[in-house]
Design an enzyme around this catalytic site. Structure first.
Site, PDB file in Angstrom:
ATOM      1  N   MET A1102       0.802  -1.219   0.000  1.00 57.06           N
ATOM      2  CA  MET A1102       0.000   0.000   0.000  1.00 57.06           C
ATOM      3  C   MET A1102       0.833   1.265   0.000  1.00 57.06           C
ATOM      4  SD  MET A1102      -3.055  -1.126   2.608  1.00 57.06           S
ATOM      5  CE  MET A1102      -4.063   0.299   2.203  1.00 57.06           C
ATOM      6  N   GLY A1103       2.087   1.185   0.380  1.00 56.41           N
ATOM      7  CA  GLY A1103       2.897   2.397   0.376  1.00 56.41           C
ATOM      8  C   GLY A1103       4.189   2.207   1.134  1.00 56.41           C
ATOM      9  N   GLY A1105       7.413   4.839   3.031  1.00 60.26           N
ATOM     10  CA  GLY A1105       7.902   6.168   3.333  1.00 60.26           C
ATOM     11  C   GLY A1105       9.265   6.128   3.986  1.00 60.26           C
ATOM     12  N   LYS A1109       6.828   1.023   5.940  1.00 58.93           N
ATOM     13  CA  LYS A1109       5.989   0.681   4.796  1.00 58.93           C
ATOM     14  C   LYS A1109       4.692   0.070   5.293  1.00 58.93           C
ATOM     15  CE  LYS A1109       9.206  -3.196   4.164  1.00 58.93           C
ATOM     16  NZ  LYS A1109      10.143  -3.827   3.227  1.00 58.93           N
ATOM     17  N   LYS A1125       1.255  -1.568   9.409  1.00 58.94           N
ATOM     18  CA  LYS A1125       2.309  -0.578   9.179  1.00 58.94           C
ATOM     19  C   LYS A1125       3.588  -1.091   9.817  1.00 58.94           C
ATOM     20  CE  LYS A1125       3.551   4.267  10.039  1.00 58.94           C
ATOM     21  NZ  LYS A1125       3.102   5.559  10.609  1.00 58.94           N
ATOM     22  N   ASP A1230       1.976  16.747  12.114  1.00 55.12           N
ATOM     23  CA  ASP A1230       2.284  16.394  10.716  1.00 55.12           C
ATOM     24  C   ASP A1230       0.999  16.337   9.894  1.00 55.12           C
ATOM     25  OD1 ASP A1230       3.842  15.811   8.529  1.00 55.12           O
ATOM     26  OD2 ASP A1230       4.015  13.682   8.965  1.00 55.12           O
TER      27      ASP A1230
END
Length: 1356
Positions: A1102-1103, A1105, A1109, A1125, A1230
């Site tokens: 899904m992603g 950073g 991840k 996560k 953030d």
């Protein structure tokens, strides 16, 4: 190329001026119902006239032969004839009246007039004011995104229409000459027969034309994604079989300006495949798309025939194709190749992973000898031929010119069609071209670079503020600065700027700081060496670009790590011959060679011809290295991507022996500096012979004279393979030797602003100008672009002569983009060898020292006076993991951590550590001076964290990741027995691949009633989605406790529950069915050493950073689906570790989420459970949205017709979530568009609490993220409390949602710029007033979250 556009005002005035001008043309007043009725005689005559004009415009176009030209002409007439006879498709809903376009009082900015002194003064500073105007990072979004997204869309269309692959592709390159006037022919060739719906056998298509024709008509922008026939009334869907919103890959969408030439190839299969274009796409044509720059019109018409996109859009492409035989084998192989490339593009563009840097870079250098599709070890001539043809198709797509109008995606079709009609008339010579030149010009150059930007695809930037005077003490920094430099937040206060600069670069930085006293700009992207803890025990240098500006008594610094090769050369002081060369990066060598007899070929001063055997062999080596499969995960992650230059993995080539040329052997081969750099050797000879001298040289010994002149000149070119490459050289006189440190950037690109009439350079980025061409800014500004690109005027002259429609000085060509490969193709035509385009490696540029270098450039027409050039120099390299960050674990001392408790109130949880740290120990904490002393503690701490994690953890990361993701998907899907669940996950997977599908009306619809009901819930009550009272008098918490107790008794603890909280089992008894887990574990973290990642199967990535991840996973045993996560332990900032009384030593993200679970809120993502192993923390969270979700960044990009009311509902949920956080004494720190996710009903969750903190832990010195969302007081270096900065961030968020761009683009604007609103936007005054009140630079006057929540605009 960066997303560069003109201002909102000038763009909007351009639209309205186009509309006003185009209305005067004939043929634009037919009714909306014209689609359902045959064309009138006048319309038929208009079509015939257009055909006559088209014939005239193409009279000088060369075709392969006359017969083909006749066939092409006849095909056009036949298709128009078929249009007249075609039975119209079922009518769509056009009952709602169309809203008129609002006129703007601003004026057109494209009027031709000389650049005034004010224009020049404003433009001069633009390329140096922003970090977006240059790039040394191949992953940077302002490098390749536009071109790669064009390629991506082309790939998607070919894959979804595999019959295109059966068409043979001619070997000859279609000449660009056939593109002449294609803007005028676009509507006729593509729409004449409703695209592919009514094609007859006389039509002639090839793969490229079919692919890009579909792409053009599948892109909702001004040039190609509206009504196509010029005689049709605006809004009439001429392509009912294609959805113009399907390919909205970016809200600054691109449209191809010209279709590729149509060649005589039949398509026998495509006629069976019409349903591909009539399917779900056909019913999704919107009769009205609100203007992107007017996104909030009172839109009352909704689609009535829209349907949910299903798998047929991706699966039906095989329905009518042969399922056996050679044809099917060909299709399967070609589609597999294309899908492999598409997956690569998707992963690189979306996730921005540094592991894909080499692959992305290879695509940026794409030519016929590159980008091997499939296994290069297989020797199959037929496959090679097909692959070559496929690559030619992709190359042709990259060479297509296109228009990019930032305000046109989703624009009112009236403006779209009328603009297109005007351009058609101008191309063909018809129509009235009335006074466009008597409009007063108005420019807003300050917004050239201020388009929608985000950190989503940006490389991590370390941002510091420090004092302006020596010793440049740090005042503040962002979290990425701590991560990149490996320092703690507490240590920042004790550090100075020079502490972070490598010793080899300190003189350069110090000289620059002192020589720019009194000037605002200090650094504009210069490349320097920086210090990391790992560099203290190794000679390996870490390189970064450095941008710095003086502002408000502070120096604002931005560092970004970049790939850079370097070599140290030691010269003797007698004859300046090379005594020793340390070349760990193999910059001077050719690296591994395919033959033991290969030697380094040194080029001459001018570039040698392209396509040499040596160059090709290098490309082949790189490709083979890229496709060498590692034997294990450790090899892949450790050897190939190691930052340490002492260890390199060699490709295992089965076809040839490999010999690695080590630097020690190579040093013995080089004795003369001329073998390294002819221009450097010439300067040294000139100094020694007295040809070059300074007044003070007579007083200095020769070594110092040579050293000074080298440092003064600094920029040279290296002899590298078949052509020269630019480099920078710094020299130092040692006791017995002269040391040269040579560094060269494998990738660099930057902005040049050029007067389109005189071709003089108005401005450019200073650092790029020096690093790429060797010139200082003052030497070249105001001079002709021919100083660095000698062939540029020849290109423009050739274009004007052969393709006058592409004249960059024409008013209508504002927004025209001529790509890098377009100029390669032009060069091939000028040379008379069109095939050479496919093997071109770039255009010749001229360095200051007289050597030629290879460059590429993309041209964008800002207006009729100014063009923007994005110039790129890149070479074939395989990037190592240059972005590796030092471990934070080395600095972790558990005894100094704050003691918190997730089970207590926020007041007790926010108690700060009472221990104060002495200034003397801060240097030690920075890890800059005690690396060796702390290094041995790494493994110990790594395993001690979390109480005996090593003893209990039963699997390591390498064991878990050895299972390929595809196998995980297969086994995961086997667990999904429920067809409905499979369907939902497949939809989620489709939407994640193509987010434009997610926001379609059939799937995405903001549910006002749901949102209002959720917001009205008391935050203290349990989430209705997680546990609903069963009506037995139990409270939600009591009921959940009872359910968990029953589950424990039956051995189903942790199993999924339905909406009523009932454990879901299948017919076999206790075996649970697969479902989405919503309810947190009773005791979060109780199984943190028992549960392991290998208990799950990854369904989808899904992603990824900077800190971890995210994967969508299903539990193997209990069949529940969650989002996991994974947080890298080594990247958790040392200051964010906490000791929780119940949970142990954990990252603050887990502790805060556990605390928030005690009082859950509908708009805040919940924590279900967490566990850990040696390398990661794993956070389990519920899946948001059963068919997936989208972050706010992507929603803004793809949901181009979002209404103000929809924006209000989304923003109100964000406010509700932040209000709950602030009420609990927590600040998010953030807040940005990427950290707000939205499901298909418009329901919002705030995510990512990795930077969250308790208010009582403040004031804070370190801010989070990038500049875009940072409050001015934070950038000013002042400690901040947290809540007012969250408020500022949601103000930026609101502005971005409403106006589709950031309000401030650079530091100057954040600190003191005026807040500007586009008067043409139809946004309510209440909304604008709310934005103004939030973005108040005076912190005490900034509203609280309660004030915002009660604002009248948010009343629903």
């Amino acid at each position: 190329m960066p997303y560069i556009g003109a201002s909102n005002l000038s763009e909007h005035s351009f639209v309205n001026l186009k509309e006003k001008h185009a209305i005067t043309h004939k043929g634009t007043s037919s009714s909306v119902a014209s689609l359902q009725t045959p064309p009138s005689p006048d319309q038929e005559n208009h079509i015939d006239n257009e055909l006559e004009n088209y014939d005239t415009s193409l009279s000088d176009v060369s075709t392969p032969n006359k017969k083909e030209g006749d066939e092409f002409e006849q095909s056009l007439r036949d298709t128009f004839a078929s249009f007249r006879k075609t039975k119209p498709p079922p009518p769509l809903d056009f009952e709602q009246p169309r809203l008129p376009s609002t006129a703007s009082s601003s004026v057109d900015s494209t009027v031709s007039s000389p650049l005034t002194d004010e224009d020049i003064k404003e433009l001069e500073f633009l390329p140096n004011e922003s970090t977006h105007s240059y790039s040394y990072n191949p992953l940077s979004p302002n490098s390749l995104a536009v071109r790669l997204r064009i390629l991506k869309r082309s790939l998607e269309i070919i894959i979804q229409n595999p019959s295109m692959l059966l068409e043979p592709t001619p070997d000859d390159l279609p000449p660009l000459k056939e593109f002449a006037g294609r803007r005028s022919s676009l509507p006729r060739t593509s729409a004449s027969a409703n695209h592919l719906m009514n094609r007859n056998k006389s039509q002639i298509w090839n793969t490229t034309s079919a692919t890009l024709n579909a792409f053009v008509n599948n892109t909702s922008s001004s040039s190609a994604a509206s009504s196509a026939l010029s005689n049709k009334k605006p809004g009439t869907p001429v392509f009912p079989n294609l959805d113009p919103t399907h390919s909205q890959t970016f809200h600054r969408a691109n449209s191809l300006a010209y279709l590729p030439s149509i060649l005589p190839e039949q398509d026998p299969l495509l006629k069976h495949n019409n349903s591909l274009f009539r399917g779900d796409y056909g019913n999704n044509i919107s009769p009205e798309r609100p203007s992107f720059r007017q996104p909030f019109k009172d839109q009352t018409s909704n689609l009535r025939n829209s349907s949910l996109l299903n798998e047929r859009a991706y699966q039906e492409d095989e329905t009518f194709l042969p399922h056996h035989g050679p044809s099917m084998d060909l299709l399967n192989e070609q589609r597999a190749n294309l899908k492999s490339l598409l997956n690569l593009l998707n992963e690189t563009l979306e996730k921005n992973t540094s592991e894909r840097a080499s692959d992305l870079h290879m695509i940026s250098l794409f030519n016929l000898n590159k980008l091997m599709l499939g296994d290069p070890k297989k020797n199959n001539s037929e496959r090679d031929k097909r692959t070559e043809k496929l690559k030619k198709i992709l190359l042709d797509s990259l060479a297509e010119p296109f228009f990019e109008h930032y305000n046109f995606i989703g624009d009112n079709p009236i403006a779209d069609t009328d603009e297109l009609k005007e351009e058609i008339d101008e191309f063909t010579g018809s129509g009235d071209t009335t006074a466009i030149t008597d409009i007063r010009p108005q420019q807003d150059y300050g917004r050239i670079l201020r388009t929608f930007t985000s950190t989503k695809n940006s490389a991590p930037q370390a941002i510091f503020t420090c004092s302006q005077e020596d010793p440049w003490q740090f005042r503040a920094a962002n979290d990425l600065a701590c991560l990149v430099f490996g320092i703690s937040q507490n240590a920042i206060r004790a550090l100075t700027l020079m502490d972070l600069i490598h010793t080899d670069s300190r003189n350069f930085v110090l000289h620059k700081l002192l020589s720019t006293e009194g000037q605002e700009m200090v650094f504009t992207g210069e490349i320097i060496g920086i210090v990391q803890p790992e560099t203290l025990s190794s000679s390996k240098v870490v390189w970064a670009s450095f941008w710095a500006k003086r502002k408000n008594g502070l120096l604002v610094c931005v560092f970004e790590k970049v790939p850079c090769d370097y070599v140290d050369v030691l010269l003797n002081l007698d004859d300046f011959g090379a005594e020793n060369i340390v070349d760990k990066c193999e910059l001077l060598s050719d690296g591994p060679t395919l033959s033991s007899s290969s030697t380094l070929s040194l080029p001459k001063m001018a570039s040698s011809p392209t396509g040499s055997k040596l160059e090709y062999s290098l490309e082949r080596k790189i490709l083979e290295k890229s496709y060498t499969k590692p034997t294990s995960t450790e090899n892949r992650n450790g050897d190939e991507n190691q930052l340490d230059g002492d260890s390199h993995s060699e490709p295992s080539l089965s076809s040839s022996p490999v010999r690695s040329k080590k630097s020690v052997k190579f040093a013995n081969d080089i004795k003369d500096v001329k073998s390294i750099s002819q221009s450097l050797a010439k300067l040294m000879d000139d100094v020694r012979n007295g040809v070059v001298f300074d007044p003070d040289d007579d007083l200095l010994p020769m070594p110092i004279k040579v050293c000074n002149h080298i440092n003064e000149t600094r920029y040279f070119t290296l002899n590298h393979l078949s052509y020269n490459i630019p480099c920078a050289v710094s020299s130092t006189v040692l006791e017995d030797e002269l040391k040269l440190k040579i560094h060269s950037l494998p990738y660099q690109a930057g902005l040049f602003i050029v007067d389109s009439h005189t071709l003089d350079i108005v401005s450019s980025n200073k650092s790029i100008l020096k690093n790429m061409f060797g010139y200082h800014f003052a030497e070249l500004v105001g001079k002709s672009i021919t100083e660095i690109i000698p062939s540029f005027p020849k290109f423009l002259q050739f274009i004007n002569d052969k393709y006058p429609a592409l004249d960059i000085t024409l008013h209508k060509n504002k927004g025209l983009v001529l790509t890098e490969h377009f100029f390669r193709k032009i060069q091939a035509e000028i040379m008379g060898d069109r095939k050479s385009f496919y093997t071109s490696v770039g255009i010749d540029g001229l360095h200051r020292d007289g050597c030629e270098i290879k460059i590429d450039f993309q041209l964008r027409v800002m207006n009729s006076k100014v063009i923007l050039l994005w110039v790129t120099h890149s070479r074939d390299v395989v990037f190592e993991e240059y972005n590796t960050n030092p471990s934070q674990l080395k600095m972790l001392k558990e005894s100094e951590l704050s003691l918190m408790s997730s089970a207590s109130s926020s007041a007790s949880s926010s108690k700060k550590s009472s221990s104060r740290i002495s200034t003397g120990t801060l240097k030690d904490m920075s890890n800059l001076s005690t690396y060796e002393d702390l290094a041995h503690r790494t493994n110990k701490l790594k395993y001690e964290i979390g109480d005996d994690s090593r003893a209990h953890s039963q699997s390591t990361l390498s064991e878990q990741e050895q299972v390929p993701l595809e196998n995980d998907k297969d086994s995961g899907e086997m667990m999904l027995a429920d067809p409905e669940m499979k369907h939902k996950l497949e939809l989620a997977r489709i939407y994640s691949r193509d987010k434009s599908q997610f926001v379609k009306e059939g799937n995405f619809k903001v549910d006002e009633n749901l949102i209002i009901s959720k917001i009205s819930l008391s935050p203290s009550t349990e989430s209705l989605a997680d546990s609903k009272s069963s009506g037995k008098g139990l409270s939600p918490l009591e009921e959940e406790k009872l359910i968990d107790e029953n589950a424990t008794e039956n051995g189903l603890a942790g199993s999924p529950k339905d909406e009523d909280g009932i454990i879901m089992t299948n017919k076999r008894g206790n075996q649970p069915v697969s479902t989405f887990l919503r309810t947190p574990e009773k005791n979060i973290g109780a199984q943190k050493h028992v549960k392991k990642f290998s208990d799950f199967v990854s369904l989808q990535k899904m992603g990824e950073g900077a800190y971890g991840k995210v994967n969508l996973c299903i539990h193997k045993k209990n069949r529940y689906i969650v989002v996991i996560k994974m947080i890298f332990k080594e990247r958790i900032l040392v200051d964010t570790w906490v000791r929780d009384r119940k949970l142990g030593t954990i990252p603050s993200e887990i502790q805060i989420m556990a605390t928030l679970n005690k009082k859950p809120h509908e708009n805040i993502l919940r924590l279900l459970d967490f566990f850990e192993d040696d390398d990661y923390y794993y956070i389990e969270t519920p899946v948001h949205g059963e068919t997936g979700c989208i972050d706010l960044f992507d929603l803004i990009e793809f949901k181009t017709n979002m209404t103000e009311f929809e924006a209000k509902l989304i923003f109100k949920q964000v406010v509700a979530g932040i209000k709950h956080l602030h009420d609990q004494g927590i600040v998010h720190r953030d807040i940005k568009d990427e950290n707000v996710i939205v499901d298909s009903k418009g329901f919002v969750k705030i995510i990512d609490f990795g930077s969250a903190a308790y208010v009582k832990s403040g004031p804070f010195d370190v801010f989070v993220g990038t500049i875009d969302y940072a409050a001015p007081e934070v950038l000013g270096g002042n400690p901040y409390e947290g809540q007012p900065q969250d408020i500022w961030a949601i103000g930026i968020l609101l502005y971005t949602v409403v106006f589709k761009e950031n309000p401030f683009y650079n530091i100057d604007e954040i600190l003191e710029g005026d807040l500007k609103f586009n008067n043409a936007e139809e946004v309510s005054e209440d909304c604008i007033e709310l934005i103004k009140s939030i973005l108040n630079r005076c912190v005490p006057k900034r509203p609280t979250i309660d004030d915002i929540n009660n604002d009248k605009w948010l009343v629903i």
